[in-house]
Design a protein around this motif. Structure first.
Motif, PDB file in Angstrom:
ATOM      1  N   ASP A 146      -9.598  -6.601   8.876  1.00 47.46           N
ATOM      2  CA  ASP A 146     -10.277  -7.792   8.383  1.00 47.46           C
ATOM      3  C   ASP A 146     -10.415  -7.810   6.865  1.00 47.46           C
ATOM      4  N   GLU A 147      -9.915  -6.776   6.188  1.00 47.56           N
ATOM      5  CA  GLU A 147     -10.022  -6.704   4.730  1.00 47.56           C
ATOM      6  C   GLU A 147      -8.627  -6.514   4.132  1.00 47.56           C
ATOM      7  N   PRO A 148      -8.479  -6.859   2.864  1.00 43.55           N
ATOM      8  CA  PRO A 148      -7.210  -6.580   2.191  1.00 43.55           C
ATOM      9  C   PRO A 148      -6.982  -5.071   2.087  1.00 43.55           C
ATOM     10  N   VAL A 149      -5.721  -4.683   2.115  1.00 45.33           N
ATOM     11  CA  VAL A 149      -5.387  -3.265   1.948  1.00 45.33           C
ATOM     12  C   VAL A 149      -5.916  -2.771   0.605  1.00 45.33           C
ATOM     13  N   GLN A 150      -6.584  -1.628   0.622  1.00 46.19           N
ATOM     14  CA  GLN A 150      -7.212  -1.105  -0.595  1.00 46.19           C
ATOM     15  C   GLN A 150      -6.392   0.000  -1.260  1.00 46.19           C
ATOM     16  N   ALA A 151      -5.428   0.573  -0.510  1.00 46.77           N
ATOM     17  CA  ALA A 151      -4.638   1.666  -1.082  1.00 46.77           C
ATOM     18  C   ALA A 151      -3.361   1.826  -0.277  1.00 46.77           C
ATOM     19  N   GLU A 152      -2.420   2.537  -0.871  1.00 46.09           N
ATOM     20  CA  GLU A 152      -1.184   2.878  -0.174  1.00 46.09           C
ATOM     21  C   GLU A 152      -1.012   4.387  -0.217  1.00 46.09           C
ATOM     22  N   LEU A 153      -0.528   4.937   0.893  1.00 46.04           N
ATOM     23  CA  LEU A 153      -0.345   6.375   1.027  1.00 46.04           C
ATOM     24  C   LEU A 153       1.005   6.641   1.684  1.00 46.04           C
ATOM     25  N   ALA A 154       1.808   7.519   1.095  1.00 44.93           N
ATOM     26  CA  ALA A 154       3.119   7.854   1.648  1.00 44.93           C
ATOM     27  C   ALA A 154       3.266   9.371   1.722  1.00 44.93           C
ATOM     28  N   LEU A 155       3.713   9.863   2.873  1.00 42.10           N
ATOM     29  CA  LEU A 155       3.953  11.282   3.069  1.00 42.10           C
ATOM     30  C   LEU A 155       5.319  11.493   3.706  1.00 42.10           C
ATOM     31  N   ALA A 199     -12.903   1.472   8.889  1.00 43.56           N
ATOM     32  CA  ALA A 199     -12.537   2.283   7.729  1.00 43.56           C
ATOM     33  C   ALA A 199     -11.840   1.421   6.684  1.00 43.56           C
ATOM     34  N   PRO A 200     -11.983   1.754   5.399  1.00 38.47           N
ATOM     35  CA  PRO A 200     -11.255   1.000   4.360  1.00 38.47           C
ATOM     36  C   PRO A 200      -9.762   1.006   4.664  1.00 38.47           C
ATOM     37  N   PRO A 201      -9.121  -0.162   4.707  1.00 42.91           N
ATOM     38  CA  PRO A 201      -7.711  -0.222   5.129  1.00 42.91           C
ATOM     39  C   PRO A 201      -6.760   0.399   4.113  1.00 42.91           C
ATOM     40  N   VAL A 202      -5.853   1.202   4.650  1.00 38.26           N
ATOM     41  CA  VAL A 202      -4.843   1.878   3.828  1.00 38.26           C
ATOM     42  C   VAL A 202      -3.482   1.625   4.452  1.00 38.26           C
ATOM     43  N   LEU A 203      -2.511   1.228   3.637  1.00 37.87           N
ATOM     44  CA  LEU A 203      -1.137   1.076   4.103  1.00 37.87           C
ATOM     45  C   LEU A 203      -0.486   2.454   4.081  1.00 37.87           C
ATOM     46  N   PHE A 204      -0.194   2.975   5.255  1.00 44.34           N
ATOM     47  CA  PHE A 204       0.351   4.321   5.383  1.00 44.34           C
ATOM     48  C   PHE A 204       1.809   4.255   5.787  1.00 44.34           C
ATOM     49  N   SER A 205       2.630   5.094   5.169  1.00 45.99           N
ATOM     50  CA  SER A 205       4.045   5.141   5.522  1.00 45.99           C
ATOM     51  C   SER A 205       4.533   6.580   5.467  1.00 45.99           C
ATOM     52  N   VAL A 206       5.602   6.838   6.233  1.00 46.99           N
ATOM     53  CA  VAL A 206       6.307   8.114   6.135  1.00 46.99           C
ATOM     54  C   VAL A 206       7.678   7.823   5.543  1.00 46.99           C
ATOM     55  N   THR A 207       8.152   8.739   4.738  1.00 53.53           N
ATOM     56  CA  THR A 207       9.417   8.538   4.046  1.00 53.53           C
ATOM     57  C   THR A 207      10.545   8.269   5.033  1.00 53.53           C
ATOM     58  N   GLY A 208      11.240   7.164   4.815  1.00 59.05           N
ATOM     59  CA  GLY A 208      12.357   6.809   5.676  1.00 59.05           C
ATOM     60  C   GLY A 208      11.953   6.250   7.018  1.00 59.05           C
ATOM     61  N   GLY A 209      10.657   5.971   7.194  1.00 62.51           N
ATOM     62  CA  GLY A 209      10.196   5.487   8.493  1.00 62.51           C
ATOM     63  C   GLY A 209       9.399   4.211   8.393  1.00 62.51           C
ATOM     64  N   ALA A 210       8.572   3.988   9.393  1.00 62.10           N
ATOM     65  CA  ALA A 210       7.793   2.757   9.476  1.00 62.10           C
ATOM     66  C   ALA A 210       6.548   2.849   8.602  1.00 62.10           C
TER      67      ALA A 210
END
Length: 333
Positions: free
Chosen positions: A282-291, A263-274
């Motif tokens: 194998d690919e550069p991160v294409q997007a960032e998502l925070a919830l 899947a297209p790599p996405v940097l995922f984070s939760v507020t105040g967490g990891a």
């Protein structure tokens, strides 16, 4: 945080139930005297447990189903539990505390096409899958489901059968059986021993350690408690921070497996967490998502649509949409 702080946080749920040995009890009490955050959480948990017993026997008629009150007043003490089972114990305690609000309101529509009685019957059916694997006897007659039936079909059939069975009984009888089964689950060796809970079993199409299946049970119990609270117009608090973190980490692991390595790599984070990279490594991160952590859990629980969940995002919108849609597709609740 200190090792002592973390150790005490893991003991708080058992402390609230009065299930610690004297040495652990003294450790917790000493720590609470000097730790404001743990003291606040301990007070919240102890108040929740206090509510479990319901009103005294002289409470006005109609406030609680008689069988419910009896079941709550006479339940045996909860045995000491390990950290992986603590979120389930807390979720059970939260639902128990809410149940008195359902007096004379068990027919309230809650979720799907279920009323409150059916929602609790569903939890009775859902918990029995893990309970059965751990040697706990089912409390509802078996369903005639053929071997080899896809798990989704078997899951839906069993839920329908249990709901039909419980609608022929009083809500108090359903509560008593759900509570007895939950207590039996928390009394299994696997609920107290992390090593025993490390073995993997296949349930609901997921092969996970027993410890993770306890987290799944916590997740679903909290989600349906929130469903009932919303139906009644009552705010249900989220799980304690440390429990919510455990649920988030489990959901992220399952989501990562569902997305797969391409899947297209996405940097995922939760507020105040990891934060985690979901998708291809194998690919550069294409997007960032925070919830927010609660919003993420509600998304995975099917209570948010991918397009409506509050979020922060940058980068490739299609990559983000793929993560959100896959997260929402995980729900079976």
């Amino acid at each position: 945080m200190t090792d002592e702080h973390e150790a005490v946080r893991d003991l708080l749920a058992a402390w609230a139930f009065g299930a610690l040995d004297p040495a652990e009890e003294e450790t917790v009490r000493s720590h609470l005297a000097g730790c404001e955050s743990c003291a606040a959480e301990a007070a919240r948990l102890r108040e929740t447990v206090r509510l479990l017993d319901g009103p005294p026997p002289t409470a006005p008629a109609g406030r609680n189903d008689g069988a419910l009150s009896l079941a709550l007043r006479t339940r045996p003490a909860t045995p000491r539990i390990a950290a992986h089972a603590a979120p389930y114990a807390a979720a059970v305690a939260g639902l128990r505390a809410l149940l008195p609000e359902l007096a004379d309101r068990w027919a309230t529509p809650v979720v799907h096409d279920w009323d409150a009685h059916a929602t609790l019957a569903h939890l009775l059916a859902a918990d029995e899958h893990l309970a059965g694997r751990l040697g706990v006897d089912a409390r509802v007659p078996p369903s005639p489901i053929e071997e080899g039936t896809p798990w989704e079909d078997a899951w839906n059939r069993r839920t329908a059968d249990v709901i039909a069975h419980e609608h022929g009984r009083t809500p108090g009888e359903t509560v008593a059986d759900w509570e007895a089964q939950a207590h039996a689950l928390l009394g299994t060796p696997e609920a107290r021993d992390a090593e025993l809970a490390a073995r993997a079993v296949l349930l609901m199409g997921m092969r996970l350690p027993v410890a993770d299946h306890f987290l799944v049970r916590a997740f679903e119990t909290w989600i349906h408690t929130d469903d009932i609270g919303r139906a009644l117009g009552l705010a249900v608090p989220p799980p304690p921070e440390e429990h919510l973190g455990q649920l988030v980490r489990l959901a992220v692991r399952v989501l990562g497996l569902a997305l797969g390595p391409t899947a297209p790599p996405v940097l995922f984070s939760v507020t105040g967490g990891a934060e985690w990279v979901l998708g291809s490594e194998d690919e550069p991160v294409q997007a960032e998502l925070a919830l927010e952590p609660v919003d993420f859990c509600l998304l995975v629980g099917g209570r948010y649509a991918p397009e409506t969940v509050p979020r922060g995002q940058t980068g490739d919108a299609a990559a983000v949409r793929n993560v959100l849609e896959r997260a929402a597709s995980l729900s079976w609740l």
